[in-house]
Design a protein around this motif. Structure first.
Motif, PDB file in Angstrom:
ATOM      1  N   ALA A  45       8.823  41.629   3.930  1.00 19.17           N
ATOM      2  CA  ALA A  45       8.431  42.868   3.078  1.00 19.17           C
ATOM      3  C   ALA A  45      10.028  43.557   2.884  1.00 19.17           C
ATOM      4  N   GLY A  46      10.623  44.133   4.237  1.00 25.84           N
ATOM      5  CA  GLY A  46      12.293  44.897   4.158  1.00 25.84           C
ATOM      6  C   GLY A  46      12.751  43.959   3.005  1.00 25.84           C
ATOM      7  N   GLU A  47      13.039  42.233   3.368  1.00 24.13           N
ATOM      8  CA  GLU A  47      13.831  41.683   2.336  1.00 24.13           C
ATOM      9  C   GLU A  47      13.394  42.317   0.673  1.00 24.13           C
ATOM     10  N   ALA A  48      12.405  41.973   0.481  1.00 17.66           N
ATOM     11  CA  ALA A  48      11.978  41.770  -0.694  1.00 17.66           C
ATOM     12  C   ALA A  48      12.249  43.706  -1.207  1.00 17.66           C
ATOM     13  N   LEU A  49      12.114  44.542  -0.201  1.00 14.29           N
ATOM     14  CA  LEU A  49      12.090  45.892  -0.527  1.00 14.29           C
ATOM     15  C   LEU A  49      14.031  45.770  -0.783  1.00 14.29           C
ATOM     16  N   PHE A  50      15.295  45.839  -0.302  1.00  7.98           N
ATOM     17  CA  PHE A  50      15.931  44.910  -0.542  1.00  7.98           C
ATOM     18  C   PHE A  50      16.663  44.621  -1.779  1.00  7.98           C
ATOM     19  N   ASN A  51      15.689  43.528  -2.117  1.00 11.01           N
ATOM     20  CA  ASN A  51      16.414  42.648  -3.282  1.00 11.01           C
ATOM     21  C   ASN A  51      15.912  43.953  -4.387  1.00 11.01           C
ATOM     22  N   SER A  52      14.685  44.708  -4.271  1.00 14.28           N
ATOM     23  CA  SER A  52      14.533  46.047  -5.086  1.00 14.28           C
ATOM     24  C   SER A  52      15.096  46.733  -5.516  1.00 14.28           C
ATOM     25  N   ALA A  53      15.229  46.773  -3.957  1.00 11.98           N
ATOM     26  CA  ALA A  53      16.017  49.004  -3.995  1.00 11.98           C
ATOM     27  C   ALA A  53      17.414  49.082  -3.977  1.00 11.98           C
ATOM     28  N   PHE A  54      18.773  47.989  -3.512  1.00 13.95           N
ATOM     29  CA  PHE A  54      20.026  48.011  -3.245  1.00 13.95           C
ATOM     30  C   PHE A  54      20.417  47.543  -4.880  1.00 13.95           C
ATOM     31  N   PRO A  55      19.745  46.462  -5.180  1.00 16.74           N
ATOM     32  CA  PRO A  55      20.401  46.370  -7.204  1.00 16.74           C
ATOM     33  C   PRO A  55      19.877  47.536  -8.006  1.00 16.74           C
ATOM     34  N   ALA A  56      18.626  48.127  -7.314  1.00 13.76           N
ATOM     35  CA  ALA A  56      18.006  49.392  -8.582  1.00 13.76           C
ATOM     36  C   ALA A  56      19.482  50.448  -8.392  1.00 13.76           C
ATOM     37  N   HIS A  57      19.779  51.041  -6.565  1.00 15.07           N
ATOM     38  CA  HIS A  57      20.120  52.037  -6.589  1.00 15.07           C
ATOM     39  C   HIS A  57      22.224  51.753  -6.863  1.00 15.07           C
ATOM     40  N   LEU A  58      22.355  50.555  -6.945  1.00 16.29           N
ATOM     41  CA  LEU A  58      23.896  50.513  -7.697  1.00 16.29           C
ATOM     42  C   LEU A  58      23.789  50.231  -9.092  1.00 16.29           C
ATOM     43  N   ARG A  83      14.555  58.599  -3.140  1.00 16.47           N
ATOM     44  CA  ARG A  83      13.542  58.878  -2.904  1.00 16.47           C
ATOM     45  C   ARG A  83      12.589  58.162  -3.844  1.00 16.47           C
ATOM     46  N   GLU A  84      13.283  58.891  -4.882  1.00 15.61           N
ATOM     47  CA  GLU A  84      12.191  57.987  -5.988  1.00 15.61           C
ATOM     48  C   GLU A  84      12.092  56.423  -6.370  1.00 15.61           C
ATOM     49  N   LEU A  85      12.749  55.993  -5.395  1.00 18.10           N
ATOM     50  CA  LEU A  85      12.442  54.316  -4.738  1.00 18.10           C
ATOM     51  C   LEU A  85      11.920  54.229  -3.807  1.00 18.10           C
ATOM     52  N   GLY A  86      11.379  55.340  -2.836  1.00 16.02           N
ATOM     53  CA  GLY A  86      10.227  55.534  -1.926  1.00 16.02           C
ATOM     54  C   GLY A  86      10.719  55.139  -0.676  1.00 16.02           C
ATOM     55  N   LEU A  87      11.996  55.862  -0.809  1.00 14.40           N
ATOM     56  CA  LEU A  87      12.850  55.768   1.065  1.00 14.40           C
ATOM     57  C   LEU A  87      13.760  57.093   1.347  1.00 14.40           C
ATOM     58  N   THR A  88      13.740  57.294   2.964  1.00 18.35           N
ATOM     59  CA  THR A  88      15.302  58.649   2.834  1.00 18.35           C
ATOM     60  C   THR A  88      16.346  57.614   2.543  1.00 18.35           C
ATOM     61  N   PRO A  89      17.773  58.185   2.149  1.00 20.35           N
ATOM     62  CA  PRO A  89      18.601  58.263   2.630  1.00 20.35           C
ATOM     63  C   PRO A  89      18.360  57.034   3.498  1.00 20.35           C
ATOM     64  N   PRO A  90      18.433  57.648   5.311  1.00 19.35           N
ATOM     65  CA  PRO A  90      19.131  57.066   6.091  1.00 19.35           C
ATOM     66  C   PRO A  90      18.019  56.054   6.124  1.00 19.35           C
ATOM     67  N   GLN A  91      17.106  55.234   5.802  1.00 20.21           N
ATOM     68  CA  GLN A  91      15.983  54.574   5.845  1.00 20.21           C
ATOM     69  C   GLN A  91      16.645  53.234   4.617  1.00 20.21           C
ATOM     70  N   PHE A  92      17.112  53.820   3.544  1.00 18.70           N
ATOM     71  CA  PHE A  92      18.065  52.754   2.638  1.00 18.70           C
ATOM     72  C   PHE A  92      19.564  52.338   3.531  1.00 18.70           C
ATOM     73  N   ASP A  93      19.646  53.350   3.895  1.00 22.69           N
ATOM     74  CA  ASP A  93      21.039  52.953   4.449  1.00 22.69           C
ATOM     75  C   ASP A  93      20.681  52.325   5.684  1.00 22.69           C
ATOM     76  N   LEU A 148      20.643  46.009   6.746  1.00 22.02           N
ATOM     77  CA  LEU A 148      20.082  45.003   6.793  1.00 22.02           C
ATOM     78  C   LEU A 148      20.221  44.073   6.335  1.00 22.02           C
ATOM     79  N   GLY A 149      20.418  43.780   4.870  1.00 23.73           N
ATOM     80  CA  GLY A 149      19.680  43.519   3.867  1.00 23.73           C
ATOM     81  C   GLY A 149      21.264  41.956   4.120  1.00 23.73           C
ATOM     82  N   ASN A 150      20.711  40.803   3.117  1.00 23.50           N
ATOM     83  CA  ASN A 150      21.284  39.653   3.303  1.00 23.50           C
ATOM     84  C   ASN A 150      22.631  39.540   4.872  1.00 23.50           C
ATOM     85  N   THR A 151      21.557  40.009   5.757  1.00 26.70           N
ATOM     86  CA  THR A 151      21.715  39.428   7.661  1.00 26.70           C
ATOM     87  C   THR A 151      20.637  38.696   7.421  1.00 26.70           C
ATOM     88  N   ALA A 152      21.199  37.598   9.186  1.00 28.35           N
ATOM     89  CA  ALA A 152      20.221  37.931   9.628  1.00 28.35           C
ATOM     90  C   ALA A 152      19.840  39.099  10.846  1.00 28.35           C
TER      91      ALA A 152
END
Length: 145
Positions: free
Chosen positions: A98-111, A29-39, A44-48
């Protein structure tokens, strides 16, 4: 073994999951997403992209909730939907730039956030815990065969 001796294990398993979910959700939520949105973004990140059906099977989101989550992500401009010409009954979902950019920032931040929590345990302890959880999962999977 007493018929009730597994109850403390069940309680601890539930408490562990609840603690994980609360801690993880708070950071998401601090990253601006809900858990289902993050899921969805993480899946979808790193996929076509993938079909809506595949997305529903891979994520932890129930089918009834998936459409609403996808609607909100589309409204934010983070995903796009299309109908593949080879299967007009299917809907294909992929991240927008925009979704790819969010994935590229939010996913590593959460990990990194989760890694800080696990950093207090050594590799041997983590491996032991993983093995024990795997055994527990296999007990439940035996019942679904």
């Amino acid at each position: 073994m007493s018929s009730q001796s597994f109850l403390p294990l069940l309680r601890e398993l539930a408490r562990c999951y609840q603690s994980f979910e609360l801690t993880s959700s708070r950071h998401i939520r601090e990253l601006g997403l809900t858990p289902p949105q993050f899921d969805i973004i993480a899946t979808l990140g790193n996929t076509a992209g993938m079909s809506c059906k595949e997305l529903g099977e891979i994520t932890l989101i129930t089918k009834g909730t998936l459409t609403g989550v996808l609607d909100r992500l589309a409204e934010k401009g983070l995903i796009s939907r299309s109908v593949p010409p080879e299967d007009r009954r299917s809907i294909f979902i992929c991240l927008t730039p925009a979704g790819e950019a969010l994935f590229n920032s939010a996913f590593p931040a959460h990990l990194a956030f989760l890694q800080q929590i696990f950093a207090t345990s050594d590799a041997a302890t983590l491996d032991t815990l993983r093995g024990q959880l795997q055994q527990l999962r296999q007990l439940f999977e035996q019942e679904t065969r």
